[in-house]
Design a protein around this motif. Structure first.
Motif, short mmCIF file in Angstrom:
data_model
loop_
_atom_site.label_atom_id
_atom_site.label_comp_id
_atom_site.label_asym_id
_atom_site.label_seq_id
_atom_site.Cartn_x
_atom_site.Cartn_y
_atom_site.Cartn_z
N GLY A 44 -0.94 -38.05 0.31
CA GLY A 44 -1.44 -38.79 1.55
C GLY A 44 -3.00 -38.89 1.47
O GLY A 44 -3.40 -39.21 2.66
N LEU A 45 -3.72 -38.30 0.58
CA LEU A 45 -5.15 -38.35 0.59
C LEU A 45 -5.54 -39.51 -0.50
O LEU A 45 -5.02 -39.49 -1.76
CB LEU A 45 -5.85 -36.94 0.18
N SER A 46 -6.49 -40.35 -0.58
CA SER A 46 -7.03 -40.93 -1.27
C SER A 46 -8.09 -39.96 -2.29
O SER A 46 -8.68 -38.93 -1.60
CB SER A 46 -8.10 -41.89 -0.85
N PRO A 47 -8.27 -40.42 -3.42
CA PRO A 47 -9.41 -39.68 -4.57
C PRO A 47 -10.66 -39.67 -3.74
O PRO A 47 -11.23 -40.71 -3.19
CB PRO A 47 -9.25 -40.51 -5.83
N GLY A 48 -11.17 -38.47 -3.77
CA GLY A 48 -12.63 -38.33 -3.11
C GLY A 48 -12.93 -36.75 -2.72
O GLY A 48 -11.86 -36.06 -2.99
N TRP A 49 -13.62 -36.78 -1.79
CA TRP A 49 -14.14 -35.33 -1.62
C TRP A 49 -12.92 -34.66 -0.55
O TRP A 49 -12.81 -33.35 -0.83
CB TRP A 49 -15.30 -35.27 -0.78
N PRO A 50 -12.21 -35.22 0.10
CA PRO A 50 -11.38 -34.55 0.84
C PRO A 50 -10.18 -33.95 -0.16
O PRO A 50 -9.94 -32.65 0.02
CB PRO A 50 -10.63 -35.36 1.84
N ALA A 51 -9.95 -34.67 -1.00
CA ALA A 51 -8.87 -34.18 -2.11
C ALA A 51 -9.36 -33.05 -2.92
O ALA A 51 -8.79 -32.24 -3.41
CB ALA A 51 -8.34 -35.33 -3.02
N PHE A 52 -10.85 -33.33 -3.35
CA PHE A 52 -11.48 -32.32 -4.13
C PHE A 52 -11.42 -31.09 -3.45
O PHE A 52 -11.25 -29.88 -3.96
CB PHE A 52 -12.87 -32.96 -4.52
N LEU A 53 -11.90 -30.92 -2.04
CA LEU A 53 -12.20 -29.96 -1.43
C LEU A 53 -10.86 -29.21 -1.15
O LEU A 53 -10.54 -28.07 -1.19
CB LEU A 53 -12.70 -30.15 -0.02
N LEU A 54 -9.78 -29.76 -1.13
CA LEU A 54 -8.37 -29.25 -0.91
C LEU A 54 -8.02 -28.59 -2.20
O LEU A 54 -7.33 -27.42 -2.21
CB LEU A 54 -7.16 -30.37 -0.56
N ILE A 55 -8.13 -29.18 -3.26
CA ILE A 55 -7.84 -28.57 -4.41
C ILE A 55 -8.59 -27.39 -4.82
O ILE A 55 -8.13 -26.45 -5.20
CB ILE A 55 -7.98 -29.56 -5.69
N ALA A 56 -10.00 -27.35 -4.40
CA ALA A 56 -10.74 -26.30 -4.89
C ALA A 56 -10.30 -25.09 -3.73
O ALA A 56 -10.32 -24.02 -4.14
CB ALA A 56 -12.18 -26.52 -4.49
N SER A 57 -10.04 -25.34 -2.54
CA SER A 57 -9.50 -24.44 -1.58
C SER A 57 -8.22 -23.79 -2.18
O SER A 57 -7.84 -22.44 -1.92
CB SER A 57 -9.34 -24.88 -0.52
N GLY A 58 -7.41 -24.77 -2.77
CA GLY A 58 -5.99 -24.35 -3.29
C GLY A 58 -6.26 -23.13 -4.39
O GLY A 58 -5.46 -22.22 -4.40
N CYS A 59 -7.27 -23.60 -5.21
CA CYS A 59 -7.40 -22.56 -6.16
C CYS A 59 -7.92 -21.32 -5.84
O CYS A 59 -7.65 -20.15 -6.25
CB CYS A 59 -8.38 -23.03 -7.25
#
Length: 210
Positions: free
Chosen positions: A96-111
């Motif tokens: 549900g997210l477009s590529p960009g900072w929100p997706a990057f931050l979500l992935i980083a938080s997930g890691c």
């Protein structure tokens, strides 16, 4: 047949870890299992007719497996199906997210989340799920998996994990054979029950052997 190979190599890995810890060949063969489970997860995420039921099935297997997993391996980690379950949830949110900072931050938080709790395979496992789900080019898939393995080697010292690239190479460069393997259907109850059942059986064997 892919499911059978994943189950068999996982069983070999766990037998080697429990009964032959000094024989690396068992763990090397076992490196085949996780990429196959991740590949199945990515395919399921992309093609399942019901994400809700898929998520609930993984959650159920993870919950049933957790106590045998902790007893058998004497660990406080969350088992590999719990890792797959959380990875699937993250993939669903990323859809549900477009590529960009929100997706990057979500992935980083997930890691970070995968490392802190910790989940089996940690951030490595999550990143491999992302690679299998989003990288469409075969050569790029192999390259990204190889780079992830090298990062794990330098970060965690996971030498044996380098062998996990083999099933990815097979997926990419053995499409005809792969199609034949995937045409062999396995009963669903065996695929879903294998992880907790094999943990319980191994735990009983370990207990009886003292």
């Amino acid at each position: 047949m892919m499911q059978f190979i994943a189950m068999l190599t996982m069983l070999i890995d766990h037998v080697g870890l429990l009964f032959f810890p000094d024989q690396a060949v068992w763990r090397i063969i076992g490196r085949i299992a996780f990429p196959l489970y991740v590949y199945a997860l990515a395919q399921g995420h992309q093609h399942t007719s019901s994400h809700g039921k898929y998520v609930l099935r993984l959650l159920g297997i993870a919950v049933v497996s957790q106590i045998p997993y902790q007893i058998l391996f004497e660990t406080n980690e969350l088992n590999v199906v719990a890792s797959l379950f959380m990875g699937l949830l993250l993939l669903r949110v990323l859809d549900g997210l477009s590529p960009g900072w929100p997706a990057f931050l979500l992935i980083a938080s997930g890691c970070i989340f995968f490392e802190v709790f910790p989940f089996e395979y940690g951030a490595y496992g999550l990143l491999l799920m992302l690679i299998f789900n989003y990288v469409k080019s075969g050569p790029q898939l192999i390259m990204m998996h190889l780079l992830l393995n090298l990062a794990a080697l330098f970060t965690y010292g996971w030498v044996i994990q380098l062998f996990s690239i083999l099933p990815t190479i097979f997926i990419v460069y053995g499409p005809d054979l792969w199609k034949r393997l995937e045409s062999w259907n396995m009963p669903r109850w065996i695929w879903r029950a294998f992880y907790p059942v094999h943990l319980a059986v191994l735990a009983i064997i370990v207990h009886l052997m003292g």
